[in-house]
Motif scaffolding. Structure first.
Motif, PDB file in Angstrom:
ATOM      1  N   TYR A 117       3.148   8.265  -6.841  1.00 45.72           N
ATOM      2  CA  TYR A 117       2.666   9.546  -7.357  1.00 45.72           C
ATOM      3  C   TYR A 117       3.646  10.685  -7.131  1.00 45.72           C
ATOM      4  O   TYR A 117       3.704  11.631  -7.899  1.00 45.72           O
ATOM      5  CB  TYR A 117       1.340   9.935  -6.684  1.00 45.72           C
ATOM      6  N   TYR A 118       4.383  10.640  -6.053  1.00 45.72           N
ATOM      7  CA  TYR A 118       5.140  11.814  -5.625  1.00 45.72           C
ATOM      8  C   TYR A 118       6.233  12.270  -6.590  1.00 45.72           C
ATOM      9  O   TYR A 118       6.407  13.480  -6.762  1.00 45.72           O
ATOM     10  CB  TYR A 118       5.685  11.608  -4.215  1.00 45.72           C
ATOM     11  N   PHE A 130       0.822  -1.202   0.000  1.00 40.54           N
ATOM     12  CA  PHE A 130       0.000   0.000   0.000  1.00 40.54           C
ATOM     13  C   PHE A 130       0.864   1.263   0.000  1.00 40.54           C
ATOM     14  O   PHE A 130       0.628   2.195  -0.760  1.00 40.54           O
ATOM     15  CB  PHE A 130      -0.930  -0.006   1.209  1.00 40.54           C
ATOM     16  N   VAL A 131       1.878   1.301   0.845  1.00 41.22           N
ATOM     17  CA  VAL A 131       2.744   2.481   0.935  1.00 41.22           C
ATOM     18  C   VAL A 131       3.520   2.681  -0.357  1.00 41.22           C
ATOM     19  O   VAL A 131       3.611   3.807  -0.869  1.00 41.22           O
ATOM     20  CB  VAL A 131       3.707   2.349   2.146  1.00 41.22           C
ATOM     21  N   TYR A 183       6.225  16.154  -7.939  1.00 41.16           N
ATOM     22  CA  TYR A 183       7.387  17.011  -7.689  1.00 41.16           C
ATOM     23  C   TYR A 183       7.955  17.559  -8.997  1.00 41.16           C
ATOM     24  O   TYR A 183       8.267  18.748  -9.103  1.00 41.16           O
ATOM     25  CB  TYR A 183       8.450  16.225  -6.924  1.00 41.16           C
ATOM     26  N   LYS A 184       8.061  16.696 -10.001  1.00 42.42           N
ATOM     27  CA  LYS A 184       8.598  17.121 -11.295  1.00 42.42           C
ATOM     28  C   LYS A 184       7.683  18.163 -11.944  1.00 42.42           C
ATOM     29  O   LYS A 184       8.151  19.160 -12.495  1.00 42.42           O
ATOM     30  CB  LYS A 184       8.748  15.914 -12.219  1.00 42.42           C
ATOM     31  N   ASN A 185       6.380  17.946 -11.874  1.00 44.01           N
ATOM     32  CA  ASN A 185       5.436  18.918 -12.439  1.00 44.01           C
ATOM     33  C   ASN A 185       5.517  20.247 -11.704  1.00 44.01           C
ATOM     34  O   ASN A 185       5.425  21.308 -12.324  1.00 44.01           O
ATOM     35  CB  ASN A 185       4.007  18.385 -12.381  1.00 44.01           C
TER      36      ASN A 185
END
Length: 62
Positions: free
Chosen positions: A17-18, A10-11, A22-24
Motif C-alpha cells: 500500500y505504501y 504478511f509484511v 506516498y505517490k498520492n
C-alpha cells in the motif's frame, strides 16, 4: 520456517500500500487509485486475519 514465511508474506502484503499512498500524497491527488483494489485487498486482509486467528486459537480447528 513456516512461521518466518508466513510473517514475511504478511509484511510484504502490507507494504504494497505504501508506494501508492506516498505517490498520492506527493501529487495531492488520488488519480490512479482504484477503490475496488482497496476494498478487495482489505477484504483479503480480513479473511487472512480470521484464518490465522482461527488456526492459532481454536482448538477444534487445530
Amino acid at each position: 520456517m513456516s512461521i518466518i514465511i508466513g510473517w514475511l508474506y504478511f509484511v510484504m502484503w502490507s507494504c504494497c500500500y505504501y508506494p501508492q499512498i506516498y505517490k498520492n500524497f506527493r501529487r495531492r491527488s488520488v488519480l490512479g487509485f482504484s477503490f475496488d483494489y482497496f476494498v478487495l485487498n482489505f477484504t483479503g486482509h480480513i479473511c487472512y486475519f480470521v484464518f490465522n486467528f482461527s488456526l492459532a486459537f481454536n482448538t477444534s480447528i487445530q
